[in-house]
Design a protein around this motif. Structure first.
Motif, PDB file in Angstrom:
ATOM      1  N   TYR A  30      16.426 128.884 -67.202  1.00  0.00           N
ATOM      2  CA  TYR A  30      15.922 127.603 -67.566  1.00  0.00           C
ATOM      3  C   TYR A  30      16.380 127.074 -69.146  1.00  0.00           C
ATOM      4  O   TYR A  30      16.680 126.051 -69.344  1.00  0.00           O
ATOM      5  CB  TYR A  30      14.366 127.686 -67.804  1.00  0.00           C
ATOM      6  N   TYR A  68      19.712 125.775 -68.143  1.00  0.00           N
ATOM      7  CA  TYR A  68      19.524 124.329 -67.555  1.00  0.00           C
ATOM      8  C   TYR A  68      19.298 123.360 -68.794  1.00  0.00           C
ATOM      9  O   TYR A  68      20.028 122.376 -68.742  1.00  0.00           O
ATOM     10  CB  TYR A  68      18.365 124.384 -66.646  1.00  0.00           C
ATOM     11  N   GLU A  69      18.343 123.549 -69.523  1.00  0.00           N
ATOM     12  CA  GLU A  69      18.312 122.970 -70.707  1.00  0.00           C
ATOM     13  C   GLU A  69      19.266 122.416 -71.452  1.00  0.00           C
ATOM     14  O   GLU A  69      19.680 121.103 -71.758  1.00  0.00           O
ATOM     15  CB  GLU A  69      17.134 123.231 -71.407  1.00  0.00           C
ATOM     16  N   TYR A 114      21.693 120.151 -69.287  1.00  0.00           N
ATOM     17  CA  TYR A 114      21.448 118.883 -69.180  1.00  0.00           C
ATOM     18  C   TYR A 114      21.517 118.158 -70.444  1.00  0.00           C
ATOM     19  O   TYR A 114      21.696 116.965 -70.402  1.00  0.00           O
ATOM     20  CB  TYR A 114      19.905 119.057 -68.834  1.00  0.00           C
ATOM     21  N   ILE A 160      13.398 125.064 -61.614  1.00  0.00           N
ATOM     22  CA  ILE A 160      13.272 124.263 -62.600  1.00  0.00           C
ATOM     23  C   ILE A 160      12.163 123.156 -62.489  1.00  0.00           C
ATOM     24  O   ILE A 160      11.500 122.579 -63.436  1.00  0.00           O
ATOM     25  CB  ILE A 160      14.614 123.106 -62.334  1.00  0.00           C
ATOM     26  N   LYS A 161      11.937 122.878 -61.170  1.00  0.00           N
ATOM     27  CA  LYS A 161      10.396 121.946 -61.138  1.00  0.00           C
ATOM     28  C   LYS A 161       9.320 122.920 -61.566  1.00  0.00           C
ATOM     29  O   LYS A 161       8.368 122.274 -62.290  1.00  0.00           O
ATOM     30  CB  LYS A 161      10.386 121.820 -59.659  1.00  0.00           C
ATOM     31  N   LYS A 217       9.282 122.960 -65.327  1.00  0.00           N
ATOM     32  CA  LYS A 217       8.969 121.727 -66.022  1.00  0.00           C
ATOM     33  C   LYS A 217       7.499 121.308 -65.753  1.00  0.00           C
ATOM     34  O   LYS A 217       6.964 120.586 -66.633  1.00  0.00           O
ATOM     35  CB  LYS A 217       9.795 120.592 -65.340  1.00  0.00           C
ATOM     36  N   SER A 218       6.792 121.846 -65.025  1.00  0.00           N
ATOM     37  CA  SER A 218       5.248 121.322 -64.753  1.00  0.00           C
ATOM     38  C   SER A 218       4.320 121.856 -65.758  1.00  0.00           C
ATOM     39  O   SER A 218       4.734 122.703 -66.528  1.00  0.00           O
ATOM     40  CB  SER A 218       4.765 121.919 -63.120  1.00  0.00           C
ATOM     41  N   ASP A 219       3.467 121.227 -65.888  1.00  0.00           N
ATOM     42  CA  ASP A 219       2.339 121.462 -66.960  1.00  0.00           C
ATOM     43  C   ASP A 219       1.304 122.587 -66.292  1.00  0.00           C
ATOM     44  O   ASP A 219       1.457 122.827 -65.261  1.00  0.00           O
ATOM     45  CB  ASP A 219       1.340 120.372 -67.129  1.00  0.00           C
TER      46      ASP A 219
END
Length: 80
Positions: free
Chosen positions: A33, A36-37, A40, A68-69, A72-74
Motif C-alpha cells: 500500500y 501504491y500511494e 499514485y 487497495i480497496k 482505503k476503507s474506513d
C-alpha cells in the motif's frame, strides 16, 4: 511462549482489530500500500500500478485491487 499465551496477552488488541474489520495478516500488505500511494501520487495510471504491484509482490491483480480497496476503507465505527 505458547500460542495461547501470545493470544491471551494480545487479546484486547486482537478483539479491537477484529471489530474494525482488520485481519491480523493484513500487516503483510503495508509495503504494497505504501508503494501504491507513492506511485499514485506520482501520477501513474491505476492499471500500471496494479500490474506493477502484482508482479512485485507475486499476487494476482485482483488481489491488489482488493487490498487497495480494503486499506482505503474506513474502520468500522463501533470499534471503540
Amino acid at each position: 511462549m505458547t500460542v495461547f499465551e501470545a493470544l491471551s496477552f494480545n487479546k484486547e488488541l486482537l478483539r479491537r482489530l477484529a471489530l474494525m474489520g482488520i485481519k491480523p495478516d493484513d500487516y503483510r500488505y503495508i509495503g504494497l500500500y505504501v508503494d501504491y500511494e507513492s506511485l499514485y501520487n506520482s501520477g501513474e495510471k491505476m492499471t500500471y500500478i496494479v500490474s506493477f504491484l502484482a508482479l512485485k509482490y507475486a499476487i494476482s491483480e485482483r488481489k491488489v485491487y482488493m487490498i487497495i480497496k480494503h486499506f482505503k476503507s474506513d474502520c468500522k465505527a463501533f470499534a471503540v
